[in-house]
Design a protein around this motif. Sequence first.
Motif, PDB file in Angstrom:
ATOM      1  N   ILE A 134       0.855  -1.188   0.000  1.00  0.00           N
ATOM      2  CA  ILE A 134       0.000   0.000   0.000  1.00  0.00           C
ATOM      3  C   ILE A 134       0.890   1.237   0.000  1.00  0.00           C
ATOM      4  O   ILE A 134       1.736   1.405   0.886  1.00  0.00           O
ATOM      5  N   ASP A 135       0.678   2.096  -0.968  1.00  0.00           N
ATOM      6  CA  ASP A 135       1.454   3.324  -1.096  1.00  0.00           C
ATOM      7  C   ASP A 135       0.537   4.531  -0.980  1.00  0.00           C
ATOM      8  O   ASP A 135      -0.452   4.626  -1.711  1.00  0.00           O
ATOM      9  N   HIS A 136       0.827   5.415  -0.036  1.00  0.00           N
ATOM     10  CA  HIS A 136       0.132   6.708  -0.018  1.00  0.00           C
ATOM     11  C   HIS A 136       1.031   7.777   0.586  1.00  0.00           C
ATOM     12  O   HIS A 136       2.138   7.503   1.045  1.00  0.00           O
ATOM     13  N   TRP A 137       0.584   9.006   0.518  1.00  0.00           N
ATOM     14  CA  TRP A 137       1.375  10.097   1.060  1.00  0.00           C
ATOM     15  C   TRP A 137       1.670   9.853   2.529  1.00  0.00           C
ATOM     16  O   TRP A 137       0.879   9.240   3.260  1.00  0.00           O
ATOM     17  N   ASN A 138       2.806  10.338   2.971  1.00  0.00           N
ATOM     18  CA  ASN A 138       3.180  10.275   4.380  1.00  0.00           C
ATOM     19  C   ASN A 138       2.129  11.016   5.212  1.00  0.00           C
ATOM     20  O   ASN A 138       1.936  12.221   5.036  1.00  0.00           O
ATOM     21  N   PRO A 139       1.433  10.339   6.133  1.00  0.00           N
ATOM     22  CA  PRO A 139       0.377  11.009   6.899  1.00  0.00           C
ATOM     23  C   PRO A 139       0.899  12.148   7.771  1.00  0.00           C
ATOM     24  O   PRO A 139       0.156  13.094   8.064  1.00  0.00           O
ATOM     25  N   TYR A 140       2.165  12.072   8.174  1.00  0.00           N
ATOM     26  CA  TYR A 140       2.731  13.165   8.968  1.00  0.00           C
ATOM     27  C   TYR A 140       2.904  14.426   8.116  1.00  0.00           C
ATOM     28  O   TYR A 140       2.773  15.542   8.605  1.00  0.00           O
ATOM     29  N   ALA A 141       3.207  14.230   6.836  1.00  0.00           N
ATOM     30  CA  ALA A 141       3.405  15.370   5.935  1.00  0.00           C
ATOM     31  C   ALA A 141       2.087  15.921   5.415  1.00  0.00           C
ATOM     32  O   ALA A 141       2.001  17.103   5.069  1.00  0.00           O
ATOM     33  N   VAL A 142       1.052  15.074   5.353  1.00  0.00           N
ATOM     34  CA  VAL A 142      -0.244  15.504   4.829  1.00  0.00           C
ATOM     35  C   VAL A 142      -0.794  16.686   5.615  1.00  0.00           C
ATOM     36  O   VAL A 142      -1.392  17.615   5.044  1.00  0.00           O
ATOM     37  N   ALA A 143      -0.570  16.673   6.920  1.00  0.00           N
ATOM     38  CA  ALA A 143      -1.084  17.766   7.760  1.00  0.00           C
ATOM     39  C   ALA A 143      -0.520  19.121   7.332  1.00  0.00           C
ATOM     40  O   ALA A 143      -1.181  20.163   7.501  1.00  0.00           O
ATOM     41  N   GLN A 144       0.684  19.103   6.750  1.00  0.00           N
ATOM     42  CA  GLN A 144       1.305  20.357   6.328  1.00  0.00           C
ATOM     43  C   GLN A 144       0.682  20.914   5.048  1.00  0.00           C
ATOM     44  O   GLN A 144       0.958  22.052   4.664  1.00  0.00           O
ATOM     45  N   LEU A 145      -0.164  20.126   4.409  1.00  0.00           N
ATOM     46  CA  LEU A 145      -0.811  20.585   3.174  1.00  0.00           C
ATOM     47  C   LEU A 145      -2.041  21.437   3.440  1.00  0.00           C
ATOM     48  O   LEU A 145      -2.593  22.044   2.503  1.00  0.00           O
ATOM     49  N   ASP A 146      -2.468  21.484   4.690  1.00  0.00           N
ATOM     50  CA  ASP A 146      -3.695  22.212   5.032  1.00  0.00           C
ATOM     51  C   ASP A 146      -3.660  23.650   4.512  1.00  0.00           C
ATOM     52  O   ASP A 146      -2.682  24.381   4.724  1.00  0.00           O
ATOM     53  N   HIS A 147      -4.710  24.022   3.795  1.00  0.00           N
ATOM     54  CA  HIS A 147      -4.889  25.372   3.243  1.00  0.00           C
ATOM     55  C   HIS A 147      -3.866  25.735   2.159  1.00  0.00           C
ATOM     56  O   HIS A 147      -3.642  26.910   1.887  1.00  0.00           O
ATOM     57  N   THR A 148      -3.265  24.728   1.531  1.00  0.00           N
ATOM     58  CA  THR A 148      -2.380  25.010   0.398  1.00  0.00           C
ATOM     59  C   THR A 148      -3.185  25.028  -0.901  1.00  0.00           C
ATOM     60  O   THR A 148      -4.256  24.426  -1.003  1.00  0.00           O
ATOM     61  N   ARG A 149      -2.653  25.761  -1.899  1.00  0.00           N
ATOM     62  CA  ARG A 149      -3.282  25.863  -3.210  1.00  0.00           C
ATOM     63  C   ARG A 149      -2.220  25.596  -4.271  1.00  0.00           C
ATOM     64  O   ARG A 149      -1.089  26.057  -4.153  1.00  0.00           O
ATOM     65  N   ASN A 150      -2.601  24.865  -5.318  1.00  0.00           N
ATOM     66  CA  ASN A 150      -1.646  24.522  -6.371  1.00  0.00           C
ATOM     67  C   ASN A 150      -2.320  24.625  -7.732  1.00  0.00           C
ATOM     68  O   ASN A 150      -3.344  23.989  -7.989  1.00  0.00           O
ATOM     69  N   TRP A 151      -1.742  25.460  -8.617  1.00  0.00           N
ATOM     70  CA  TRP A 151      -2.222  25.593  -9.982  1.00  0.00           C
ATOM     71  C   TRP A 151      -1.314  24.813 -10.929  1.00  0.00           C
ATOM     72  O   TRP A 151      -0.112  24.730 -10.711  1.00  0.00           O
ATOM     73  N   TRP A 152      -1.871  24.239 -12.005  1.00  0.00           N
ATOM     74  CA  TRP A 152      -1.048  23.659 -13.053  1.00  0.00           C
ATOM     75  C   TRP A 152      -1.834  23.610 -14.364  1.00  0.00           C
ATOM     76  O   TRP A 152      -3.057  23.618 -14.380  1.00  0.00           O
ATOM     77  N   TRP A 153      -1.066  23.558 -15.440  1.00  0.00           N
ATOM     78  CA  TRP A 153      -1.659  23.444 -16.763  1.00  0.00           C
ATOM     79  C   TRP A 153      -1.829  21.973 -17.108  1.00  0.00           C
ATOM     80  O   TRP A 153      -0.868  21.218 -17.136  1.00  0.00           O
ATOM     81  N   VAL A 154      -3.051  21.544 -17.385  1.00  0.00           N
ATOM     82  CA  VAL A 154      -3.317  20.192 -17.865  1.00  0.00           C
ATOM     83  C   VAL A 154      -2.983  20.108 -19.344  1.00  0.00           C
ATOM     84  O   VAL A 154      -2.425  19.122 -19.822  1.00  0.00           O
TER      85      VAL A 154
END
Length: 240
Positions: A134-154
């Motif tokens: 099972i592979d997923h994001w590090n749960p300890y690091a996920v908390a640091q993503l709170d209220h982040t925004r990311n734009w990208w071109w598809v």
Amino acid sequence: MWDETYLLSELPSEDETKEEADFIVDVLNLQPGSTVLDLCCGQGRHGRKLANFGVDVIGLDNSRFLLNEAQNNTDADGGRLRLIEADMRHIPLKSSCNAVISLFTSFGFFEEKDNTNVISEIASVLKPDGRLLIDHWNPYAVAQLDHTRNWWWVSESTLALAEVEYQPQSGRLYDYRTIIELPTKSIRKMVNTVRFYFPTEMERLLKAVGLGIRATYGDFDGSDFNTGSRRMITVAEKST
């Protein structure tokens, strides 16, 4: 859960996918002729690589759209990639696989009861001594993503925005997506949510269905897991 919007995400490159497949073959000790269930296989990017190793891959997803995308790209797999449309809470395979893989944060979509049921279904699919990754994001690091925004071109005409909210009480991350089609000025919005399990929680889930953790890695380079790791990759084995 994900459907055609999945392909609008920032997806890994072919080189990254090959690195991940090499790692999977190594840590799961897959041999030619081994049978692997790729749970939530999406468009089949890992299944195709594993099939090239001579592994028989069963790709399961509940999205007909993504399975059609996978089917369109199976010409080079030598017939070793088979696709099934099904819900991972009800896997139509029993004691038939040498390994199960759940990649790119494809576990934790449901409430606790159903997430637990997914783990139970995985255990029922594995042969004795079969392995799970099972592979997923590090749960300890996920908390640091709170209220982040990311734009990208598809693409040249499609712009995407991801806005993230993390709820520490539930360990659940909410991913709000906005897709903007510039030529038509159309805007689509959707939300996906994932429950992230910390190592002790993952161990409890797996142990309850007879799966013992063999190793936990911090990335596909085989590095040890720690609180600063990019990912949490759990490898477990079914007891005989």
